[in-house]
Design an enzyme around this catalytic site. Structure first.
Site, PDB file in Angstrom:
ATOM      1  N   LYS A  16      26.128  42.097  74.834  1.00 58.79           N
ATOM      2  CA  LYS A  16      27.094  41.762  73.773  1.00 58.79           C
ATOM      3  C   LYS A  16      27.266  42.917  72.789  1.00 58.79           C
ATOM      4  CE  LYS A  16      24.752  38.168  72.305  1.00 58.79           C
ATOM      5  NZ  LYS A  16      23.594  38.219  73.231  1.00 58.79           N
ATOM      6  N   ARG A  91      26.051  30.148  67.451  1.00 60.82           N
ATOM      7  CA  ARG A  91      24.961  30.065  68.425  1.00 60.82           C
ATOM      8  C   ARG A  91      24.569  28.626  68.729  1.00 60.82           C
ATOM      9  NH1 ARG A  91      22.587  35.412  68.212  1.00 60.82           N
ATOM     10  NH2 ARG A  91      20.941  35.520  69.761  1.00 60.82           N
ATOM     11  N   ARG A 130      14.710  48.095  77.150  1.00 58.98           N
ATOM     12  CA  ARG A 130      14.932  48.358  75.730  1.00 58.98           C
ATOM     13  C   ARG A 130      13.607  48.294  74.957  1.00 58.98           C
ATOM     14  NH1 ARG A 130      18.952  44.522  72.746  1.00 58.98           N
ATOM     15  NH2 ARG A 130      17.250  43.064  73.019  1.00 58.98           N
ATOM     16  N   ARG A 147      13.561  33.098  73.848  1.00 59.30           N
ATOM     17  CA  ARG A 147      14.978  33.363  73.488  1.00 59.30           C
ATOM     18  C   ARG A 147      15.906  32.870  74.590  1.00 59.30           C
ATOM     19  NH1 ARG A 147      14.685  39.559  72.442  1.00 59.30           N
ATOM     20  NH2 ARG A 147      16.948  39.463  72.395  1.00 59.30           N
TER      21      ARG A 147
HETATM   22  P1  AP5 Z   1      22.702  44.653  74.262  1.00 62.25           P
HETATM   23  O1  AP5 Z   1      24.064  45.203  74.239  1.00 62.25           O
HETATM   24  O2  AP5 Z   1      21.805  44.890  73.107  1.00 62.25           O
HETATM   25  O3  AP5 Z   1      22.755  43.098  74.606  1.00 62.25           O
HETATM   26  P2  AP5 Z   1      22.867  41.853  73.647  1.00 62.25           P
HETATM   27  O4  AP5 Z   1      23.530  40.787  74.434  1.00 62.25           O
HETATM   28  O5  AP5 Z   1      23.476  42.249  72.347  1.00 62.25           O
HETATM   29  O6  AP5 Z   1      21.322  41.549  73.501  1.00 62.25           O
HETATM   30  P3  AP5 Z   1      20.434  41.141  72.297  1.00 62.25           P
HETATM   31  O7  AP5 Z   1      19.039  41.090  72.848  1.00 62.25           O
HETATM   32  O8  AP5 Z   1      20.653  42.009  71.095  1.00 62.25           O
HETATM   33  O9  AP5 Z   1      20.998  39.714  72.021  1.00 62.25           O
HETATM   34  P4  AP5 Z   1      20.441  38.528  71.258  1.00 62.25           P
HETATM   35  O10 AP5 Z   1      21.550  37.571  71.278  1.00 62.25           O
HETATM   36  O11 AP5 Z   1      19.140  38.015  71.763  1.00 62.25           O
HETATM   37  O12 AP5 Z   1      20.068  39.191  69.838  1.00 62.25           O
HETATM   38  P5  AP5 Z   1      20.648  39.069  68.400  1.00 62.25           P
HETATM   39  O13 AP5 Z   1      20.406  40.353  67.732  1.00 62.25           O
HETATM   40  O14 AP5 Z   1      22.009  38.482  68.375  1.00 62.25           O
HETATM   41  O15 AP5 Z   1      22.013  45.176  75.611  1.00 62.25           O
HETATM   42  C1  AP5 Z   1      20.659  44.911  75.885  1.00 62.25           C
HETATM   43  C2  AP5 Z   1      20.035  46.178  76.530  1.00 62.25           C
HETATM   44  O16 AP5 Z   1      20.679  46.404  77.792  1.00 62.25           O
HETATM   45  C3  AP5 Z   1      20.291  47.459  75.696  1.00 62.25           C
HETATM   46  O17 AP5 Z   1      19.168  48.300  75.822  1.00 62.25           O
HETATM   47  C4  AP5 Z   1      21.528  48.093  76.344  1.00 62.25           C
HETATM   48  O18 AP5 Z   1      21.543  49.474  76.199  1.00 62.25           O
HETATM   49  C5  AP5 Z   1      21.364  47.668  77.803  1.00 62.25           C
HETATM   50  N1  AP5 Z   1      22.635  47.416  78.486  1.00 62.25           N
HETATM   51  C6  AP5 Z   1      23.775  46.880  77.971  1.00 62.25           C
HETATM   52  N2  AP5 Z   1      24.717  46.762  78.918  1.00 62.25           N
HETATM   53  C7  AP5 Z   1      24.158  47.232  80.071  1.00 62.25           C
HETATM   54  C8  AP5 Z   1      24.640  47.367  81.424  1.00 62.25           C
HETATM   55  N3  AP5 Z   1      25.879  47.002  81.771  1.00 62.25           N
HETATM   56  N4  AP5 Z   1      23.785  47.861  82.348  1.00 62.25           N
HETATM   57  C9  AP5 Z   1      22.508  48.226  82.010  1.00 62.25           C
HETATM   58  N5  AP5 Z   1      22.013  48.133  80.750  1.00 62.25           N
HETATM   59  C10 AP5 Z   1      22.826  47.636  79.800  1.00 62.25           C
HETATM   60  O19 AP5 Z   1      19.700  37.939  67.759  1.00 62.25           O
HETATM   61  C11 AP5 Z   1      18.318  38.179  67.555  1.00 62.25           C
HETATM   62  C12 AP5 Z   1      17.702  36.994  66.841  1.00 62.25           C
HETATM   63  O20 AP5 Z   1      18.307  36.829  65.551  1.00 62.25           O
HETATM   64  C13 AP5 Z   1      17.864  35.623  67.519  1.00 62.25           C
HETATM   65  O21 AP5 Z   1      16.882  35.396  68.505  1.00 62.25           O
HETATM   66  C14 AP5 Z   1      17.727  34.685  66.313  1.00 62.25           C
HETATM   67  O22 AP5 Z   1      16.374  34.536  65.951  1.00 62.25           O
HETATM   68  C15 AP5 Z   1      18.427  35.442  65.205  1.00 62.25           C
HETATM   69  N6  AP5 Z   1      19.856  35.105  65.111  1.00 62.25           N
HETATM   70  C16 AP5 Z   1      20.926  35.937  65.327  1.00 62.25           C
HETATM   71  N7  AP5 Z   1      22.076  35.285  65.163  1.00 62.25           N
HETATM   72  C17 AP5 Z   1      21.748  34.017  64.838  1.00 62.25           C
HETATM   73  C18 AP5 Z   1      22.517  32.849  64.584  1.00 62.25           C
HETATM   74  N8  AP5 Z   1      23.844  32.856  64.643  1.00 62.25           N
HETATM   75  N9  AP5 Z   1      21.844  31.706  64.296  1.00 62.25           N
HETATM   76  C19 AP5 Z   1      20.498  31.673  64.224  1.00 62.25           C
HETATM   77  N10 AP5 Z   1      19.723  32.733  64.486  1.00 62.25           N
HETATM   78  C20 AP5 Z   1      20.338  33.895  64.788  1.00 62.25           C
END
Ligand code: AP5
Length: 191
Positions: A16, A91, A130, A147
């Site tokens: 994402k 979410r 990562r 997660r």
């Molecule tokens: P990346 O692009 O970072 O993927 P992502 O989907 O953004 O993954 P995240 O782990 O950041 O998502 P998340 O939803 O768990 O975290 P968030 O920060 O929102 O890619 C992942 C890796 O793969 C990277 O190293 C990238 O380089 C690589 N990659 C990308 N595309 C690729 C490809 N095509 N091929 C190979 N490699 C690739 O949330 C974190 C925490 O915050 C949650 O767990 C929760 O506790 C809290 N939180 C956030 N939002 C809320 C909400 N709305 N409500 C409640 N809690 C929340």
């Protein structure tokens, strides 16, 4: 119609954030990541950050009222300035409804919701890589398992809501970053 108010959905590690940066640049709208906003609050040692930390480290959702507050303020500014790309929000169904209320009050709607579909083995691999490079606090094996469970239970069901509303485009998120971007760009251009 050019998409200006966009939501990107997908499992943890689905890509994402990676694709959101490209979409935001392509469409000239701000990339609003709730995960990044919360991590910044933690880094700055704010009260909100301290509250969020225990949930994030365990891989659980931060309580809705905390996240809703952050989003409401930033969204108002973004809508006034022409649009937004929301990454990591909504979410769960309560957040879906909260987003609906905020936008309704501002007199606008979401133009489109993009869902990146990546199989679970692949997201685990991406997050493991990562973890080695960045050492993000919630990328440990145990937290990632939780997660993914939280995603399946609370977040995956919201796609049905946007599907029914005729807003959802599902995109194959497997393959290289550039291959996925070609598909994302095609979906954005088709809107
Ligand atoms: P990346 O692009 O970072 O993927 P992502 O989907 O953004 O993954 P995240 O782990 O950041 O998502 P998340 O939803 O768990 O975290 P968030 O920060 O929102 O890619 C992942 C890796 O793969 C990277 O190293 C990238 O380089 C690589 N990659 C990308 N595309 C690729 C490809 N095509 N091929 C190979 N490699 C690739 O949330 C974190 C925490 O915050 C949650 O767990 C929760 O506790 C809290 N939180 C956030 N939002 C809320 C909400 N709305 N409500 C409640 N809690 C929340």
């Amino acid at each position: 119609m050019t998409m200006k108010r966009v939501v990107i959905l997908g499992a943890p590690g689905a890509g994402k954030g990676t694709q959101a940066k490209k979409i935001a640049e392509y469409l000239g709208i701000p990339h609003m990541s709730t995960g990044a906003m919360l991590r910044s609050q933690i880094d700055n040692g704010t009260e909100l950050g301290n509250k969020a930390k225990e949930y994030m480290v365990a891989g659980n959702l931060v309580p809705d009222e905390v996240v809703n507050d952050i989003v409401a303020t930033s969204l108002k500014e973004a809508v006034r300035d022409g649009g937004f790309l929301l990454d990591g929000y909504p979410r769960n169904l309560d957040q879906v409804h909260n987003l609906g209320y905020i936008l309704h009050d501002l007199g606008v709607e979401i133009d489109g919701v993009l869902e990146l579909k990546v199989n679970f083995d692949e997201v685990v691999e991406r997050i493991k890589k990562r973890a080695q490079i960045e050492g993000r606090a919630d990328d440990s094996d145990e937290t990632v398992r939780n997660r993914l469970e939280v995603y399946k239970r609370e977040t995956a069901p919201i796609t049905a809501f946007y599907q029914t509303a005729g807003k959802l485009t599902v995109i194959d998120g497997m393959g290289t970053v550039d291959e996925v971007w070609e598909r994302v760009k095609a979906a954005v251009d088709a809107a």
